[in-house]
Scaffold this active site. Structure first.
Site, PDB file in Angstrom:
ATOM      1  N   GLU A   1       9.688 -14.038 -20.209  1.00  0.00           N
ATOM      2  CA  GLU A   1       9.468 -12.701 -19.743  1.00  0.00           C
ATOM      3  C   GLU A   1       8.575 -11.966 -20.601  1.00  0.00           C
ATOM      4  O   GLU A   1       7.759 -11.292 -20.252  1.00  0.00           O
ATOM      5  CB  GLU A   1      10.884 -11.593 -19.573  1.00  0.00           C
ATOM      6  CG  GLU A   1      10.724 -10.299 -19.741  1.00  0.00           C
ATOM      7  CD  GLU A   1      10.027  -9.758 -18.166  1.00  0.00           C
ATOM      8  OE1 GLU A   1       9.806 -10.687 -17.371  1.00  0.00           O
ATOM      9  OE2 GLU A   1       9.764  -8.552 -18.067  1.00  0.00           O
TER      10      GLU A   1
ATOM     11  N   TRP B   1      -4.082  -1.729  -1.145  1.00  0.00           N
ATOM     12  CA  TRP B   1      -3.963  -2.929  -2.021  1.00  0.00           C
ATOM     13  C   TRP B   1      -4.389  -4.018  -1.194  1.00  0.00           C
ATOM     14  O   TRP B   1      -3.533  -4.342  -0.117  1.00  0.00           O
ATOM     15  CB  TRP B   1      -2.614  -3.246  -2.831  1.00  0.00           C
ATOM     16  CG  TRP B   1      -2.688  -4.265  -3.594  1.00  0.00           C
ATOM     17  CD1 TRP B   1      -3.058  -4.317  -5.124  1.00  0.00           C
ATOM     18  CD2 TRP B   1      -1.979  -5.642  -3.481  1.00  0.00           C
ATOM     19  NE1 TRP B   1      -2.973  -5.319  -5.512  1.00  0.00           N
ATOM     20  CE2 TRP B   1      -2.171  -6.332  -4.637  1.00  0.00           C
ATOM     21  CE3 TRP B   1      -1.720  -6.142  -2.359  1.00  0.00           C
ATOM     22  CZ2 TRP B   1      -1.832  -7.434  -4.659  1.00  0.00           C
ATOM     23  CZ3 TRP B   1      -1.158  -7.753  -2.702  1.00  0.00           C
ATOM     24  CH2 TRP B   1      -1.458  -8.363  -3.770  1.00  0.00           C
TER      25      TRP B   1
ATOM     26  N   ASN C   1       1.357  -0.245   6.061  1.00  0.00           N
ATOM     27  CA  ASN C   1       1.618  -1.034   4.958  1.00  0.00           C
ATOM     28  C   ASN C   1       2.323  -2.294   5.415  1.00  0.00           C
ATOM     29  O   ASN C   1       3.445  -2.110   6.152  1.00  0.00           O
ATOM     30  CB  ASN C   1       2.386  -0.247   3.809  1.00  0.00           C
ATOM     31  CG  ASN C   1       2.878  -1.020   2.721  1.00  0.00           C
ATOM     32  OD1 ASN C   1       2.435  -1.950   2.207  1.00  0.00           O
ATOM     33  ND2 ASN C   1       4.237  -0.790   2.396  1.00  0.00           N
ATOM     34  N   GLY C   2       1.718  -3.531   5.074  1.00  0.00           N
ATOM     35  CA  GLY C   2       2.576  -4.749   5.550  1.00  0.00           C
ATOM     36  C   GLY C   2       1.648  -5.742   6.218  1.00  0.00           C
ATOM     37  O   GLY C   2       0.465  -5.539   5.801  1.00  0.00           O
TER      38      GLY C   2
ATOM     39  N   LYS D   1       3.263  -2.916  -7.585  1.00  0.00           N
ATOM     40  CA  LYS D   1       4.530  -2.923  -8.069  1.00  0.00           C
ATOM     41  C   LYS D   1       5.620  -3.584  -7.250  1.00  0.00           C
ATOM     42  O   LYS D   1       6.460  -4.172  -7.640  1.00  0.00           O
ATOM     43  CB  LYS D   1       4.945  -1.137  -8.022  1.00  0.00           C
ATOM     44  CG  LYS D   1       6.287  -1.150  -8.740  1.00  0.00           C
ATOM     45  CD  LYS D   1       6.499  -1.481 -10.094  1.00  0.00           C
ATOM     46  CE  LYS D   1       7.789  -1.050 -10.716  1.00  0.00           C
ATOM     47  NZ  LYS D   1       7.935  -1.767 -11.962  1.00  0.00           N
TER      48      LYS D   1
ATOM     49  N   ARG E   1       1.088   1.463  -5.965  1.00  0.00           N
ATOM     50  CA  ARG E   1       1.506   0.618  -5.004  1.00  0.00           C
ATOM     51  C   ARG E   1       0.174  -0.030  -4.459  1.00  0.00           C
ATOM     52  O   ARG E   1       0.205  -1.045  -3.759  1.00  0.00           O
ATOM     53  CB  ARG E   1       2.147   1.236  -3.685  1.00  0.00           C
ATOM     54  CG  ARG E   1       3.444   1.785  -4.020  1.00  0.00           C
ATOM     55  CD  ARG E   1       4.041   2.468  -2.706  1.00  0.00           C
ATOM     56  NE  ARG E   1       4.334   1.523  -1.613  1.00  0.00           N
ATOM     57  CZ  ARG E   1       5.310   1.134  -1.582  1.00  0.00           C
ATOM     58  NH1 ARG E   1       6.079   1.377  -2.335  1.00  0.00           N
ATOM     59  NH2 ARG E   1       5.438  -0.013  -0.465  1.00  0.00           N
TER      60      ARG E   1
ATOM     61  N   GLU F   1       0.435 -10.193 -17.941  1.00  0.00           N
ATOM     62  CA  GLU F   1       0.027  -9.414 -16.560  1.00  0.00           C
ATOM     63  C   GLU F   1      -0.722  -8.278 -17.109  1.00  0.00           C
ATOM     64  O   GLU F   1      -1.515  -7.747 -16.321  1.00  0.00           O
ATOM     65  CB  GLU F   1       1.230  -9.228 -15.792  1.00  0.00           C
ATOM     66  CG  GLU F   1       2.203  -8.216 -16.354  1.00  0.00           C
ATOM     67  CD  GLU F   1       3.405  -8.019 -15.653  1.00  0.00           C
ATOM     68  OE1 GLU F   1       3.272  -8.097 -14.211  1.00  0.00           O
ATOM     69  OE2 GLU F   1       4.603  -7.872 -16.088  1.00  0.00           O
TER      70      GLU F   1
ATOM     71  N   HIS G   1       6.852 -32.060 -25.456  1.00  0.00           N
ATOM     72  CA  HIS G   1       6.542 -32.916 -24.545  1.00  0.00           C
ATOM     73  C   HIS G   1       5.239 -32.374 -23.778  1.00  0.00           C
ATOM     74  O   HIS G   1       4.922 -33.113 -22.840  1.00  0.00           O
ATOM     75  CB  HIS G   1       7.424 -32.806 -23.343  1.00  0.00           C
ATOM     76  CG  HIS G   1       9.138 -33.260 -24.136  1.00  0.00           C
ATOM     77  ND1 HIS G   1       9.246 -34.617 -24.142  1.00  0.00           N
ATOM     78  CD2 HIS G   1      10.049 -32.700 -24.560  1.00  0.00           C
ATOM     79  CE1 HIS G   1      10.429 -34.669 -24.806  1.00  0.00           C
ATOM     80  NE2 HIS G   1      10.933 -33.467 -24.823  1.00  0.00           N
TER      81      HIS G   1
ATOM     82  N   LYS H   1       4.751 -10.408 -19.494  1.00  0.00           N
ATOM     83  CA  LYS H   1       4.371  -8.945 -20.022  1.00  0.00           C
ATOM     84  C   LYS H   1       2.900  -9.139 -20.504  1.00  0.00           C
ATOM     85  O   LYS H   1       2.025  -8.317 -20.170  1.00  0.00           O
ATOM     86  CB  LYS H   1       5.204  -8.186 -21.044  1.00  0.00           C
ATOM     87  CG  LYS H   1       6.430  -8.002 -20.492  1.00  0.00           C
ATOM     88  CD  LYS H   1       6.665  -6.647 -19.427  1.00  0.00           C
ATOM     89  CE  LYS H   1       6.469  -7.493 -17.879  1.00  0.00           C
ATOM     90  NZ  LYS H   1       7.729  -7.430 -17.203  1.00  0.00           N
TER      91      LYS H   1
ATOM     92  N   CYS I   1       0.917  -1.133   0.128  1.00  0.00           N
ATOM     93  CA  CYS I   1      -0.147  -0.083  -0.026  1.00  0.00           C
ATOM     94  C   CYS I   1       0.891   1.196  -0.025  1.00  0.00           C
ATOM     95  O   CYS I   1       1.982   1.233   0.271  1.00  0.00           O
ATOM     96  CB  CYS I   1      -0.795  -0.176   1.275  1.00  0.00           C
ATOM     97  SG  CYS I   1      -1.802  -1.594   1.464  1.00  0.00           S
TER      98      CYS I   1
HETATM   99  C1  AGP Z   1       6.870  -7.742 -13.415  1.00  0.00           C
HETATM  100  O1  AGP Z   1       6.446  -7.135 -14.605  1.00  0.00           O
HETATM  101  C2  AGP Z   1       6.318  -7.733 -11.975  1.00  0.00           C
HETATM  102  N1  AGP Z   1       6.130  -6.368 -11.762  1.00  0.00           N
HETATM  103  C3  AGP Z   1       6.807  -8.663 -10.927  1.00  0.00           C
HETATM  104  O2  AGP Z   1       6.869  -9.852 -11.374  1.00  0.00           O
HETATM  105  C4  AGP Z   1       8.216  -8.106 -10.384  1.00  0.00           C
HETATM  106  O3  AGP Z   1       9.192  -8.280 -11.116  1.00  0.00           O
HETATM  107  C5  AGP Z   1       8.261  -8.943  -9.144  1.00  0.00           C
HETATM  108  O4  AGP Z   1       7.339  -8.770  -8.278  1.00  0.00           O
HETATM  109  C6  AGP Z   1       9.716  -8.844  -8.566  1.00  0.00           C
HETATM  110  O5  AGP Z   1       9.972  -7.464  -8.074  1.00  0.00           O
HETATM  111  P1  AGP Z   1      11.378  -6.714  -7.572  1.00  0.00           P
HETATM  112  O6  AGP Z   1      12.245  -7.014  -8.799  1.00  0.00           O
HETATM  113  O7  AGP Z   1      10.906  -5.584  -6.933  1.00  0.00           O
HETATM  114  O8  AGP Z   1      11.780  -8.011  -6.611  1.00  0.00           O
END
Ligand code: AGP
Length: 607
Positions: A479, A75, A101-102, A602, A28, A486, A502, A483, A2
């Site tokens: 990767e 969040w 936050n936490g 994020k 966040r 997500e 397989h 993208k 958050c």
């Molecule tokens: C990727 O687009 C995401 N935002 C997510 O997978 C991210 O890479 C992951 O949460 C790791 O975050 P960090 O690099 O801050 O540890």
């Protein structure tokens, strides 16, 4: 997960500044929002579920009086996104308002104890125990600061908290354990926030709170102390060089697009890292019997690609590991001869920090690569490198991925040189190519952006994508799939291409789009075989291949041309870029906001 923003001002209303600060923290969390200010000695709270501006307009955030206040953008972790669960949370007497936050791990037992003691709870959140705990402590007749510290000592888990109270109306009390919190000072007053960009319009003079520390803020300054015993901590201010402009969109419709286009610059920055830090990490790496590359999400994909570099160039046994699996999988075998190189953009990812804690406990050497100065990772790693990508606001990591990889490639090459396992010529050649990476990316963006946008329109209605690559390109495939997944929510698969026969090939039917990553190199011949297999089952082939690679182009329905001369081992840094763009345009063509994908945040600072 958050965002927290608070300020104690010398003059004027705090709420409009808090509203703006929360806007800059929206990445966040954005399911609910709320503000508490102190007005004529009393706590006033306005909060609801919904997007910040909608709630702010409806509840009149900007009209809230009071020069001291705290705010929160949420969040959800405990309790659904609804008004009653939005922060701030208050005590029974309505005199204490808390944003957090936490995750408070022992909240259920604390809640039960407090309810038995007569406290009335209204939400399903873990946070609500905090105002009630402070209220309980105050019954002992102690001052607010002591009650605050006393309450914190009862908490187990992660938190960044900021608290205002009518019992001490001129101050904000805040603290951190595992969740980030930064303080800032300007002529206007004093601020606290989850992240630096939120306070950049007001100040660039900041101080990071560390785990186990609390702070008391007034309009004139702040004092830091240890939660454990209340003893004072001397914490100076640091001047950050990020401008506000750097943290804003600069005319792009979305942060994600801006960040994709920033890559030539962020990559150049990653090439300008101070050599002594790279040398230090290389020296540690050279001492290891084995190397664990530990990270989550996109950062893990950087580790996966880098594992090919460390194995092939430096001949170091390397294990890329998803951080949430590290303790289960290698916890018992990691030891004093192991090097754990941790990669985290935020430096605050819970799973990654947990892996780090375990590795340190087992006497392994922990190294770090992060984009966040002052993050927890920088404090717990034996040595670390800041990748210098600048702030990344889009939830989908783009520029931080390519820079992580460029840093990792530099380390692998340095280690290879140190160990003398690869010929001088090969290393010289790769080092020369490393310097060219930013311009390879520049040329890709200049030459392919329009074409990729057209491809996104063509394939916008597809309900499944397959991403396939061999060797190091399997990381590019994973990767690129992440993208698309997500930000477009289109279920997609990614596999090392050789593995597709397989199992995954069973989903292929007439017209399914298969995106093949095909740099020139050792794996090219095998990838042709994989393309043929998919074509034979009616798949439509989209190849990302070198300009003029007619052998691949002839087999493809569509292709994206990449610059000539990219070495296969470095190709993920460049070949991922058009696929980031493809994901972006697929999302916007569908009318989705790529900066705020549903259910994602994020920085994932909870278990
Ligand atoms: C990727 O687009 C995401 N935002 C997510 O997978 C991210 O890479 C992951 O949460 C790791 O975050 P960090 O690099 O801050 O540890």
């Amino acid at each position: 997960m958050c965002g927290i923003f608070g300020c104690a001002l010398k003059d004027g209303s705090a709420a409009p500044l808090i509203h703006m600060g929360l806007k800059r923290l929206e990445y966040r969390g954005y399911d609910s929002v709320g503000i508490a200010t102190i007005q004529e000695g009393a706590v006033r709270v306005r909060k609801d579920s919904g997007k910040i501006d909608d709630v702010a307009g409806r509840l009149g955030f900007d009209e809230m009086p009071g020069s001291v206040g705290v705010g929160h953008t949420r969040w959800a972790t405990h309790g659904a996104p609804m008004m009653v669960n939005a922060h701030p949370h208050i005590d029974c007497g309505g005199r204490i308002a808390v944003v957090h936050n936490g995750v408070i791990e022992n909240y259920l037992e604390l809640k039960e104890e407090l309810i038995n003691g007569g406290h009335n709870f209204v939400s399903r959140t873990d946070t609500e125990v905090i105002p009630h705990l402070i209220e309980e402590e105050l019954k002992g007749g102690i001052d607010f600061g002591k009650a605050f510290l006393g309450a914190l000592r009862r908490l187990r888990g992660s938190y960044a908290v900021a608290v205002v109270s009518s019992a001490d109306p001129e101050r904000i009390y805040c603290a951190r354990n595992e969740s980030p919190l930064v303080l800032g000072v300007s002529d206007q007053g004093v601020f606290c926030a989850s992240d630096v960009p939120a306070m950049l319009p007001y100040t660039n003079r900041v101080a990071w709170l560390r785990n186990g520390e609390a702070a008391v803020l007034s309009a004139d300054g702040f004092e830091v102390m240890r939660i454990e015993d209340g003893s004072p901590v001397d914490r100076g201010l640091t001047e950050v060089t990020w401008s506000l402009e750097m943290a804003e969109k600069r005319g792009y419709p979305h942060f994600m697009l801006k960040e994709i286009y920033e890559q030539p610059r962020s990559l150049r920055n990653a090439l300008r890292l101070q050599h002594q830090y790279l040398d230090l990490l290389t020296a540690f790496l050279d001492r290891g019997r084995e190397l664990f590359l530990v990270a989550a999400g996109t950062s893990y994909h950087a580790c996966l690609a880098a594992s090919y570099m460390f194995s092939k160039l430096a001949k170091l046994t390397t294990y890329p590991v998803v951080s949430s699996e590290f303790v289960e999988r290698y916890g018992a075998s990691v030891g004093i001869d192991s090097i754990v190189l941790t990669v985290s953009q935020s430096g605050e990812t819970y799973d990654t920090l947990r892996a780090v804690d375990h590795a340190r406990m087992r006497a392994a050497t922990v190294l770090g690569i992060t984009n966040t100065v002052g993050s927890t990772l920088t404090r717990v790693a034996r040595a670390y490198v800041i990748q210098q990508s600048g702030p990344e606001i889009g939830v989908a990591a783009t520029k931080t991925f390519t820079s992580q990889l460029l840093v990792l490639a530099q380390l692998a090459l340095r280690l290879a040189r140190t160990r003398g396992k690869v010929s001088q010529d090969e290393i010289d050649d790769l080092e020369a190519k490393l310097v060219e990476v930013p311009s390879f990316v520049e040329r890709t963006l200049e030459g392919q952006a329009e074409h990729v946008e057209a491809l996104a329109r063509k394939y916008a209605d597809e309900r499944l994508f397959l991403f396939l690559g061999r060797g190091v390109s399997s990381a590019t495939a994973l990767e690129s799939r992440l993208k698309v997944l997500e930000i477009t929510y289109v279920p997609s698969l990614a596999y090392p291409a050789g593995e597709s026969k397989h199992g995954p090939i069973s989903v292929v039917e007439e017209g399914v789009p298969c995106i093949f990553i095909c740099p020139r190199g050792e794996t090219r011949r095998d990838i042709v075989g994989s393309i043929m297999e998919m074509k034979a089952r009616g798949a439509r082939i989209i190849a990302v291949c070198e300009e003029g690679d007619e052998g691949i182009i002839d087999l493809s329905d569509d292709h994206i041309e990449m610059p000539r001369g990219v070495p296969e081992l470095l190709s993920p840094i460049i070949y991922v870029v058009p696929l980031q763009l493809l994901a972006y345009h697929l999302a916007t063509t569908k009318g989705l906001d790529p900066d705020k994908p549903r259910n994602l945040a994020k920085s994932v600072t909870v278990p």
